[in-house]
Design a protein around this motif. Structure first.
Motif, mmCIF file in Angstrom:
data_model
loop_
_atom_site.group_PDB
_atom_site.id
_atom_site.type_symbol
_atom_site.label_atom_id
_atom_site.label_comp_id
_atom_site.label_asym_id
_atom_site.label_seq_id
_atom_site.Cartn_x
_atom_site.Cartn_y
_atom_site.Cartn_z
ATOM 1 N N LYS A 358 0.826 -1.204 0.000
ATOM 2 C CA LYS A 358 0.000 0.000 0.000
ATOM 3 C C LYS A 358 0.864 1.260 0.000
ATOM 4 N N SER A 359 2.022 1.181 0.661
ATOM 5 C CA SER A 359 2.905 2.344 0.749
ATOM 6 C C SER A 359 3.554 2.679 -0.595
ATOM 7 N N GLY A 360 3.587 1.705 -1.505
ATOM 8 C CA GLY A 360 4.220 1.924 -2.797
ATOM 9 C C GLY A 360 5.705 1.614 -2.820
ATOM 10 N N PHE A 361 6.233 1.057 -1.718
ATOM 11 C CA PHE A 361 7.668 0.780 -1.643
ATOM 12 C C PHE A 361 7.975 -0.713 -1.611
ATOM 13 N N ALA A 362 7.050 -1.528 -2.063
ATOM 14 C CA ALA A 362 7.266 -2.982 -2.034
ATOM 15 C C ALA A 362 8.422 -3.401 -2.918
ATOM 16 N N GLU A 363 8.711 -2.641 -3.964
ATOM 17 C CA GLU A 363 9.794 -2.998 -4.881
ATOM 18 C C GLU A 363 11.056 -2.177 -4.642
ATOM 19 N N ALA A 364 11.079 -1.429 -3.557
ATOM 20 C CA ALA A 364 12.208 -0.516 -3.332
ATOM 21 C C ALA A 364 13.472 -1.233 -2.871
ATOM 22 N N ASP A 365 13.325 -2.428 -2.306
ATOM 23 C CA ASP A 365 14.457 -3.208 -1.802
ATOM 24 C C ASP A 365 15.330 -2.360 -0.874
ATOM 25 N N PRO A 366 14.764 -1.813 0.209
ATOM 26 C CA PRO A 366 15.520 -0.914 1.086
ATOM 27 C C PRO A 366 16.646 -1.652 1.805
ATOM 28 N N ALA A 367 17.674 -0.897 2.177
ATOM 29 C CA ALA A 367 18.848 -1.469 2.836
ATOM 30 C C ALA A 367 18.729 -1.352 4.350
ATOM 31 N N LEU A 368 19.095 -2.433 5.032
ATOM 32 C CA LEU A 368 19.164 -2.465 6.489
ATOM 33 C C LEU A 368 20.634 -2.331 6.885
ATOM 34 N N PHE A 369 21.013 -1.206 7.471
ATOM 35 C CA PHE A 369 22.400 -0.989 7.868
ATOM 36 C C PHE A 369 22.607 -1.521 9.284
ATOM 37 N N CYS A 370 23.575 -2.427 9.426
ATOM 38 C CA CYS A 370 23.845 -3.040 10.716
ATOM 39 C C CYS A 370 25.346 -3.148 10.905
ATOM 40 N N SER A 371 25.773 -3.544 12.110
ATOM 41 C CA SER A 371 27.199 -3.620 12.420
ATOM 42 C C SER A 371 27.386 -4.382 13.727
ATOM 43 N N PRO A 372 28.552 -5.014 13.930
ATOM 44 C CA PRO A 372 28.843 -5.589 15.247
ATOM 45 C C PRO A 372 28.814 -4.550 16.358
ATOM 46 N N ALA A 373 28.945 -3.267 16.000
ATOM 47 C CA ALA A 373 28.880 -2.206 17.008
ATOM 48 C C ALA A 373 27.522 -2.170 17.689
ATOM 49 N N ALA A 374 26.459 -2.524 16.970
ATOM 50 C CA ALA A 374 25.103 -2.607 17.530
ATOM 51 C C ALA A 374 24.821 -4.075 17.805
ATOM 52 N N LEU A 375 24.816 -4.436 19.070
ATOM 53 C CA LEU A 375 24.768 -5.833 19.504
ATOM 54 C C LEU A 375 23.715 -6.643 18.762
ATOM 55 N N ALA A 376 24.158 -7.729 18.110
ATOM 56 C CA ALA A 376 23.293 -8.710 17.441
ATOM 57 C C ALA A 376 22.478 -8.111 16.301
ATOM 58 N N SER A 377 22.818 -6.917 15.834
ATOM 59 C CA SER A 377 22.004 -6.277 14.797
ATOM 60 C C SER A 377 22.047 -7.049 13.485
ATOM 61 N N ALA A 378 23.198 -7.656 13.148
ATOM 62 C CA ALA A 378 23.276 -8.422 11.903
ATOM 63 C C ALA A 378 22.360 -9.639 11.954
ATOM 64 N N ASP A 379 22.308 -10.307 13.097
ATOM 65 C CA ASP A 379 21.427 -11.470 13.235
ATOM 66 C C ASP A 379 19.957 -11.061 13.189
ATOM 67 N N ILE A 380 19.639 -9.948 13.835
ATOM 68 C CA ILE A 380 18.252 -9.467 13.798
ATOM 69 C C ILE A 380 17.885 -9.071 12.375
ATOM 70 N N ALA A 381 18.826 -8.482 11.651
ATOM 71 C CA ALA A 381 18.569 -8.108 10.263
ATOM 72 C C ALA A 381 18.253 -9.334 9.409
ATOM 73 N N VAL A 382 18.943 -10.434 9.674
ATOM 74 C CA VAL A 382 18.676 -11.670 8.919
ATOM 75 C C VAL A 382 17.266 -12.174 9.206
ATOM 76 N N VAL A 383 16.854 -12.134 10.474
ATOM 77 C CA VAL A 383 15.489 -12.549 10.832
ATOM 78 C C VAL A 383 14.457 -11.680 10.121
ATOM 79 N N LEU A 384 14.712 -10.382 10.085
ATOM 80 C CA LEU A 384 13.779 -9.460 9.435
ATOM 81 C C LEU A 384 13.770 -9.674 7.930
ATOM 82 N N GLN A 385 14.935 -9.867 7.330
ATOM 83 C CA GLN A 385 15.011 -10.101 5.894
ATOM 84 C C GLN A 385 14.251 -11.366 5.504
ATOM 85 N N TYR A 386 14.393 -12.430 6.296
ATOM 86 C CA TYR A 386 13.687 -13.691 6.019
ATOM 87 C C TYR A 386 12.177 -13.495 6.116
#
Length: 528
Positions: A358-386
């Motif tokens: 509905k937002s019109g951004f379904a095809e935008a393929d937005p980027a999730l920026f993460c880093s080991p600096a933010a605890l477990a953010s890369a793992d959370i990003a994988v869960v969200l991406q899946y």
């Protein structure tokens, strides 16, 4: 003035809402003025064992600092709390207790009178006086200093010595929780006139002996410390960002304590005789969607992403159960002021797909920026991406290095992960991250109604009314801000069998970063 013990005072003034333990009837009903007469309760010193303690943390870089104003990450805070003291300190339940101030008083929550501790000296031998407090707090307001807490320092309209050991602080607006603000790391006290922070000249329990940013920090016990002497003679502090390397250093005996233990390695560490301290703190790793940039500028997109978070999976798969589920606001479930009646936003990929399309951004393929600096953010990003893939939505994960993440990517990208430590009070959590002019407003959310509620809470003497205000602010953040908080982390600190004195602490990782004040070493290998 009505004298209240330090813990009772925090219930009246240091927290957004008065809760446990109850303030006395006199304190609630009879107080035209509010005074913090800190108790001089005797602290039980740990048996001094001496020796050298070695610690490895997660984050270290050329930006490491000994300037309290600029401290921003865990190893900075450990340095700060080892070499410096604040005017007040927090106990393991976030209650305010005395440090360099022995008494804080206010009639109207605007003008605060501080009585300072006598007989304290800096590491260079200079006596501690009111001039040091005035200088330390005043420099936080200077934009050139770039203080992490300039936002709160600007609220101090006047900071003046009214005697050698007396200071008056006048605020721009009433704030019943002001003593908790003084517990923030940036407000540690330095010697009057200090501008060179190549070393640390504080009043703390350790004296800095070496500081090489991004490499190592060492300290030795301060023989003239005014408080309880620490239980180790010397310490060394390094950073090992690589997760496996940090744990290998502990397993091999190269270090005695590590911060940010990996939940997946807890069983292994315990099997090898290492201890784990589990602290249910208010820290969280969140995803911030900037509302002033696409795709976060679409309310439907933001709400859709929130429905993509499988909170149980984040808790169980990422943190292996060492976490509590969050509801997209900064108050953890164990907090007495947690709004338990707010419906938990459930994982709903179908609704997420509908809203994002509905937002019109379904095809935008937005980027999730993460880093080991933010605890477990890369793992959370994988869960969200899946979860997004299951909903037919594409998301790209951009893993950034530790060095430079906070300055170059966090809050700058349309979607970036942050990591927020436990705050001394809910007032600070709300003001620092969600008010319209908050310095860490990750989603750029702004609502005059929220700002007004924050000011109202700071003036409110009645604990019940403050609790209701707190409830309403949680609801607003949950429903309107561009912040996704799927879980609150349980801090995991790992240590060898020779380390004594570590214990759980609501103030944050490693006993609120104060562990060097409390630990001691033993070589007998007996249970702690």
């Amino acid at each position: 003035m009505v004298p209240l013990e330090g813990r009772d005072f925090l219930m009246a003034g240091g927290r957004l809402a008065g809760t446990q333990p109850r303030m006395s009837r006199r304190g609630v009903l009879g107080a035209a003025a509010l005074a913090c007469a800190f108790s001089s309760r005797s602290a039980v010193a740990s048996p001094a064992s001496g020796g050298h303690l070695r610690f490895a943390g997660l984050v270290g870089s050329a930006a490491d600092t000994l300037d309290p104003a600029r401290m921003a990450v865990g190893n900075d805070f450990i340095r700060g709390r080892s070499f410096y003291d604040g005017l007040v300190a927090l106990d393991d339940q976030l209650a305010v207790h005395p440090a360099l101030a022995t008494r804080i008083e206010s009639d109207d929550f605007v003008t605060w009178h501080l009585t300072l501790r006598r007989g304290v000296t800096f590491h260079d031998g200079k006596p501690f006086t009111a001039a040091d407090v005035v200088y330390s707090l005043s420099r936080q307001r200077d934009p050139a200093v770039a203080s992490q807490q300039q936002f709160f320092a600007r609220d101090m309209a006047e900071i003046r010595a009214v005697g050698p050991y007396e200071v008056r602080i006048v605020l721009e607006e009433p704030n019943i929780g002001f003593p908790s603000i003084l517990a923030l790391d940036s407000f540690a006290i330095t010697r009057d006139g200090t501008t060179d922070f190549a070393t640390a000249n504080g009043t703390g329990p350790f004296i800095c002996t070496e500081f090489r940013p991004g490499i190592v920090t060492t300290g030795r016990r301060n023989p003239a410390y005014w408080g309880v002497a620490p239980g180790v003679d010397t310490f060394s502090l390094i950073a090992i960002p690589d997760d496996m390397s940090r744990h290998d250093a502990l397993l091999s005996g190269d270090v005695d304590v590590i911060g940010s233990a990996n939940p997946r390695l807890v069983r292994l560490l315990r099997e090898h005789g290492f201890g784990i301290i589990e602290s249910p703190v208010g820290s969280y790793t969140n995803l911030g969607l900037r509302l002033d940039r696409v795709p976060g500028s679409s309310r439907d997109f933001v709400e859709g992403v929130k429905y993509l978070f499988n909170r149980e999976q984040v808790r169980d798969s990422v943190f292996l159960g060492f976490a509590r589920i969050g509801n997209d606001h900064p108050v953890p479930p164990e907090d007495p002021d947690y709004a338990a009646d707010l419906p938990l936003r459930e994982y709903d990929p179908e609704r997420a797909s509908y809203l994002i399309r509905k937002s019109g951004f379904a095809e935008a393929d937005p980027a999730l920026f993460c880093s080991p600096a933010a605890l477990a953010s890369a793992d959370i990003a994988v869960v969200l991406q899946y979860a997004a893939q299951k909903a037919g939505i594409g998301m790209t994960i951009r893993r950034m290095p530790v060095d430079g993440y906070w300055s170059q990517y966090w809050m700058r990208m349309p979607m970036s992960f942050g990591n927020t430590n436990a705050r001394p009070s809910l007032d600070i959590a709300f003001a620092q991250s969600f008010a319209s002019r908050a310095p860490m407003n990750e989603s750029r959310w702004s609502d005059p109604r929220f700002d007004q509620l924050l000011l109202q809470a700071r003036r409110e003497r009645d604990g019940g009314r403050r609790r209701q205000i707190c409830h309403d602010m949680q609801a607003m953040i949950r429903d309107e801000a561009g912040i996704c908080i799927p879980a609150f982390t349980t801090s995991l600190d790992a240590f060898s069998a020779r380390v004594r004195g570590l214990r759980p602490d609501r103030a944050g990782q490693l006993m609120g970063y104060n562990f060097l004040r409390h630990v001691r070493l033993a070589d007998d290998g007996a249970p702690a």
